[in-house]
Design a protein around this motif. Structure first.
Motif, PDB file in Angstrom:
ATOM      1  N   ALA A 120       0.849  -1.191   0.000  1.00  0.00           N
ATOM      2  CA  ALA A 120       0.000   0.000   0.000  1.00  0.00           C
ATOM      3  C   ALA A 120       0.882   1.238   0.000  1.00  0.00           C
ATOM      4  N   GLU A 121       0.451   2.242  -0.729  1.00  0.00           N
ATOM      5  CA  GLU A 121       1.149   3.523  -0.757  1.00  0.00           C
ATOM      6  C   GLU A 121       0.155   4.618  -0.389  1.00  0.00           C
ATOM      7  N   VAL A 122       0.512   5.418   0.610  1.00  0.00           N
ATOM      8  CA  VAL A 122      -0.303   6.554   1.023  1.00  0.00           C
ATOM      9  C   VAL A 122       0.608   7.761   1.161  1.00  0.00           C
ATOM     10  N   VAL A 175      -5.564  12.851  -0.847  1.00  0.00           N
ATOM     11  CA  VAL A 175      -4.209  12.367  -0.579  1.00  0.00           C
ATOM     12  C   VAL A 175      -3.909  11.227  -1.564  1.00  0.00           C
ATOM     13  N   PRO A 176      -2.768  11.262  -2.261  1.00  0.00           N
ATOM     14  CA  PRO A 176      -2.441  10.204  -3.206  1.00  0.00           C
ATOM     15  C   PRO A 176      -2.277   8.851  -2.502  1.00  0.00           C
ATOM     16  N   HIS A 177      -2.868   7.811  -3.109  1.00  0.00           N
ATOM     17  CA  HIS A 177      -2.773   6.464  -2.552  1.00  0.00           C
ATOM     18  C   HIS A 177      -2.974   5.435  -3.661  1.00  0.00           C
ATOM     19  N   GLY A 235       2.974   8.852  -0.638  1.00  0.00           N
ATOM     20  CA  GLY A 235       4.378   8.588  -0.923  1.00  0.00           C
ATOM     21  C   GLY A 235       5.041   7.560  -0.025  1.00  0.00           C
ATOM     22  N   GLU A 236       4.395   7.158   1.065  1.00  0.00           N
ATOM     23  CA  GLU A 236       4.949   6.145   1.973  1.00  0.00           C
ATOM     24  C   GLU A 236       4.369   4.778   1.622  1.00  0.00           C
ATOM     25  N   LYS A 237       5.231   3.745   1.555  1.00  0.00           N
ATOM     26  CA  LYS A 237       4.798   2.394   1.220  1.00  0.00           C
ATOM     27  C   LYS A 237       4.991   1.457   2.403  1.00  0.00           C
ATOM     28  N   GLN A 238       4.010   0.544   2.567  1.00  0.00           N
ATOM     29  CA  GLN A 238       4.116  -0.512   3.578  1.00  0.00           C
ATOM     30  C   GLN A 238       3.439  -1.762   3.054  1.00  0.00           C
ATOM     31  N   ILE A 239       3.903  -2.919   3.526  1.00  0.00           N
ATOM     32  CA  ILE A 239       3.280  -4.199   3.202  1.00  0.00           C
ATOM     33  C   ILE A 239       2.196  -4.462   4.243  1.00  0.00           C
TER      34      ILE A 239
END
Length: 108
Positions: free
Chosen positions: A61-63, A82-84, A65-69
């Motif tokens: 997932a990207e929210v 907000v971009p996601h 500009g930050e990505k996490q599994i």
């Protein structure tokens, strides 16, 4: 309102993701999404607040500009505009998207 999943029509999106609108009010919408590995929800924005809850499978997932599994039981939140986006990392993945207000564009 009551919703029976077997009475909801599936919509196959251009990406191959299968969407089922589980129900909606003017200020709330719940959507079930079935994904396969490699399917992508491109980074985008909209004027709705969103929570994505992972039921099974795994996503990058990207929210903003930050990505996490994320895996089963995890979720992400995106404020309005907000971009996601998402990348599905496992076959037979399932998630719920919760929007406020309702996504009128999904009802057309």
């Amino acid at each position: 309102m009551f919703v029976h999943s077997d009475k909801i029509a599936e919509q196959v999106l251009d990406t191959g993701v299968i969407r089922k609108i589980k129900g909606h009010l003017d200020d709330l919408m719940v959507v079930e999404l079935q994904w396969q590995k490699g399917m992508r929800g491109e980074v985008h924005t909209h004027p709705h607040r969103q929570c994505g809850y992972i039921i099974r499978g795994q996503f990058e997932a990207e929210v903003n500009g930050e990505k996490q599994i994320l895996g089963a039981g995890d979720c992400f939140y995106a404020e309005a505009n907000v971009p996601h986006g998402l990348l599905c990392l496992a076959d037979d993945s399932l998630m719920l998207d919760i929007f406020t207000p309702c996504r009128e564009d999904f009802l057309k």
